[in-house]
Write a protein that holds these residues in place. Sequence first.
Motif, PDB file in Angstrom:
ATOM      1  N   GLY A  15     -15.076 -41.324   0.953  1.00 31.95           N
ATOM      2  CA  GLY A  15     -15.251 -40.010   0.338  1.00 31.95           C
ATOM      3  C   GLY A  15     -15.868 -40.188  -1.036  1.00 31.95           C
ATOM      4  O   GLY A  15     -16.269 -41.297  -1.407  1.00 31.95           O
ATOM      5  N   ALA A  16     -15.947 -39.112  -1.779  1.00 26.76           N
ATOM      6  CA  ALA A  16     -16.521 -39.166  -3.132  1.00 26.76           C
ATOM      7  C   ALA A  16     -15.492 -39.787  -4.078  1.00 26.76           C
ATOM      8  O   ALA A  16     -14.429 -39.202  -4.325  1.00 26.76           O
ATOM      9  CB  ALA A  16     -16.898 -37.770  -3.595  1.00 26.76           C
ATOM     10  N   LEU A  17     -15.822 -40.965  -4.572  1.00 21.14           N
ATOM     11  CA  LEU A  17     -14.851 -41.704  -5.383  1.00 21.14           C
ATOM     12  C   LEU A  17     -14.519 -40.964  -6.679  1.00 21.14           C
ATOM     13  O   LEU A  17     -15.411 -40.584  -7.442  1.00 21.14           O
ATOM     14  CB  LEU A  17     -15.417 -43.093  -5.711  1.00 21.14           C
ATOM     15  N   VAL A  18     -13.246 -40.762  -6.920  1.00 22.10           N
ATOM     16  CA  VAL A  18     -12.786 -40.177  -8.184  1.00 22.10           C
ATOM     17  C   VAL A  18     -12.327 -41.280  -9.119  1.00 22.10           C
ATOM     18  O   VAL A  18     -12.661 -41.284 -10.309  1.00 22.10           O
ATOM     19  CB  VAL A  18     -11.634 -39.170  -7.934  1.00 22.10           C
ATOM     20  N   TRP A  19     -11.575 -42.224  -8.593  1.00 22.27           N
ATOM     21  CA  TRP A  19     -11.032 -43.301  -9.427  1.00 22.27           C
ATOM     22  C   TRP A  19     -10.700 -44.494  -8.535  1.00 22.27           C
ATOM     23  O   TRP A  19     -10.228 -44.315  -7.410  1.00 22.27           O
ATOM     24  CB  TRP A  19      -9.765 -42.833 -10.149  1.00 22.27           C
ATOM     25  N   ARG A  20     -10.950 -45.676  -9.033  1.00 19.38           N
ATOM     26  CA  ARG A  20     -10.599 -46.874  -8.287  1.00 19.38           C
ATOM     27  C   ARG A  20      -9.767 -47.799  -9.162  1.00 19.38           C
ATOM     28  O   ARG A  20     -10.147 -48.126 -10.288  1.00 19.38           O
ATOM     29  CB  ARG A  20     -11.857 -47.624  -7.843  1.00 19.38           C
ATOM     30  N   ILE A  27     -10.107 -40.480  -3.654  1.00 20.95           N
ATOM     31  CA  ILE A  27     -11.403 -39.886  -3.316  1.00 20.95           C
ATOM     32  C   ILE A  27     -11.227 -38.377  -3.121  1.00 20.95           C
ATOM     33  O   ILE A  27     -10.123 -37.883  -2.836  1.00 20.95           O
ATOM     34  CB  ILE A  27     -12.025 -40.525  -2.052  1.00 20.95           C
ATOM     35  N   HIS A  28     -12.335 -37.664  -3.311  1.00 16.60           N
ATOM     36  CA  HIS A  28     -12.359 -36.248  -2.959  1.00 16.60           C
ATOM     37  C   HIS A  28     -12.981 -36.141  -1.578  1.00 16.60           C
ATOM     38  O   HIS A  28     -14.060 -36.680  -1.327  1.00 16.60           O
ATOM     39  CB  HIS A  28     -13.176 -35.450  -3.975  1.00 16.60           C
ATOM     40  N   ALA A  29     -12.283 -35.466  -0.685  1.00 18.83           N
ATOM     41  CA  ALA A  29     -12.727 -35.356   0.707  1.00 18.83           C
ATOM     42  C   ALA A  29     -13.507 -34.065   0.900  1.00 18.83           C
ATOM     43  O   ALA A  29     -13.161 -33.027   0.328  1.00 18.83           O
ATOM     44  CB  ALA A  29     -11.521 -35.380   1.641  1.00 18.83           C
ATOM     45  N   ASP A  30     -14.529 -34.148   1.703  1.00 23.01           N
ATOM     46  CA  ASP A  30     -15.338 -32.969   2.012  1.00 23.01           C
ATOM     47  C   ASP A  30     -14.765 -32.314   3.263  1.00 23.01           C
ATOM     48  O   ASP A  30     -15.211 -32.579   4.382  1.00 23.01           O
ATOM     49  CB  ASP A  30     -16.798 -33.408   2.231  1.00 23.01           C
ATOM     50  N   GLU A  31     -13.740 -31.495   3.078  1.00 21.04           N
ATOM     51  CA  GLU A  31     -13.068 -30.859   4.206  1.00 21.04           C
ATOM     52  C   GLU A  31     -13.240 -29.348   4.102  1.00 21.04           C
ATOM     53  O   GLU A  31     -12.653 -28.704   3.231  1.00 21.04           O
ATOM     54  CB  GLU A  31     -11.572 -31.216   4.206  1.00 21.04           C
ATOM     55  N   PRO A  32     -14.073 -28.763   4.963  1.00 18.92           N
ATOM     56  CA  PRO A  32     -14.365 -27.330   4.873  1.00 18.92           C
ATOM     57  C   PRO A  32     -13.084 -26.486   4.817  1.00 18.92           C
ATOM     58  O   PRO A  32     -12.164 -26.697   5.614  1.00 18.92           O
ATOM     59  CB  PRO A  32     -15.152 -27.053   6.163  1.00 18.92           C
ATOM     60  N   VAL A  97      -3.151 -32.563  -0.725  1.00 18.91           N
ATOM     61  CA  VAL A  97      -3.923 -31.330  -0.571  1.00 18.91           C
ATOM     62  C   VAL A  97      -3.242 -30.172  -1.301  1.00 18.91           C
ATOM     63  O   VAL A  97      -2.071 -29.861  -1.020  1.00 18.91           O
ATOM     64  CB  VAL A  97      -4.092 -30.965   0.920  1.00 18.91           C
ATOM     65  N   ALA A  98      -3.972 -29.543  -2.195  1.00 19.54           N
ATOM     66  CA  ALA A  98      -3.477 -28.332  -2.853  1.00 19.54           C
ATOM     67  C   ALA A  98      -3.628 -27.164  -1.885  1.00 19.54           C
ATOM     68  O   ALA A  98      -4.720 -26.905  -1.396  1.00 19.54           O
ATOM     69  CB  ALA A  98      -4.269 -28.076  -4.136  1.00 19.54           C
ATOM     70  N   ARG A  99      -2.528 -26.499  -1.619  1.00 19.40           N
ATOM     71  CA  ARG A  99      -2.547 -25.354  -0.700  1.00 19.40           C
ATOM     72  C   ARG A  99      -2.325 -24.057  -1.471  1.00 19.40           C
ATOM     73  O   ARG A  99      -1.584 -24.023  -2.456  1.00 19.40           O
ATOM     74  CB  ARG A  99      -1.435 -25.513   0.364  1.00 19.40           C
ATOM     75  N   HIS A 100      -2.962 -23.015  -1.005  1.00 16.92           N
ATOM     76  CA  HIS A 100      -2.814 -21.693  -1.614  1.00 16.92           C
ATOM     77  C   HIS A 100      -2.505 -20.679  -0.520  1.00 16.92           C
ATOM     78  O   HIS A 100      -2.955 -20.821   0.617  1.00 16.92           O
ATOM     79  CB  HIS A 100      -4.105 -21.292  -2.347  1.00 16.92           C
ATOM     80  N   THR A 101      -1.778 -19.646  -0.908  1.00 10.72           N
ATOM     81  CA  THR A 101      -1.382 -18.632   0.082  1.00 10.72           C
ATOM     82  C   THR A 101      -2.601 -17.904   0.648  1.00 10.72           C
ATOM     83  O   THR A 101      -2.506 -17.284   1.704  1.00 10.72           O
ATOM     84  CB  THR A 101      -0.412 -17.599  -0.534  1.00 10.72           C
TER      85      THR A 101
END
Lengths: 150, 150
Positions: A15-20, A27-32, A97-101
Amino acid sequence: MSDLAGCPLCEGDGGALVWRGERLRVIHADEPGFPAFHRLIWNAHVAEFSDLTEADREHCMQAVALVEQVLREQLEPDKVNLASLGNVVPHLHWHVVARHTWDSHWPAPLWAAAQRPRDAEREDGLAARLPQLHQALRERLQHWARPFTQ
Amino acid sequence: MSDLAGCPLCEGDGGALVWRGERLRVIHADEPGFPAFHRLIWNAHVAEFSDLTEADREHCMQAVALVEQVLREQLEPDKVNLASLGNVVPHLHWHVVARHTWDSHWPAPLWAAAQRPRDAEREDGLAARLPQLHQALRERLQHWARPFTQ
């Protein structure tokens, strides 16, 4: 670090590396539908959480908790979901994963059927906050990791 | 311990109790299709993993890893799935689920759509091993918890 040929999390960042760090990466995942979907990936190839030593498990979950905490501070989600499944890619990784109502699946697990149409405006609003989130994640993870690299 | 009125995990065990410690308990969940579905439930009402102190997080994940390890030893699953979601019941609990390649959802997450019909014979075979599994869980968790109660 032990790499396994053919494992996508050994052969790439995943995924898109945020920190190693030395032992793990975020990583930040590209999940629609889920703009604030991140994965914490153990760098070495191990399948199960209990394959780690106790010290490594503590290290891993300190980082999971830190990522969760920064997501909470930056995005004020209604809930954070944590999961280590690995049925398809058996290389230890934690979904954070941050979830929102208002999200398309709430309150169902994100792997279940959608509960409602996606809300593009709110998803875009969340996505717009990612650069600041990722900067905060890098700073906090780097600060946390410093004692381990001295 | 702080109980919250109306919270099903404050007001009840949340399943068939396997073991109860001072800070957490392990229950067997009655989830059709997944005979080896367990939950580790934090006794006090907290919503998020990062609401725990670092010491409590370590305690919690030591127990999660121990439950996973005993499931692996007793049931030889193809994978163990760990998840802390809590969207519906925001009281910290970890799903710890032994997965097999023959199960109805493999390799999808158990919350996703089924991939094939259930295999009653193999499910029954797994269920028949639960008494021995639960005995092993009780012994190992009790042994692990002893230092914390002295």
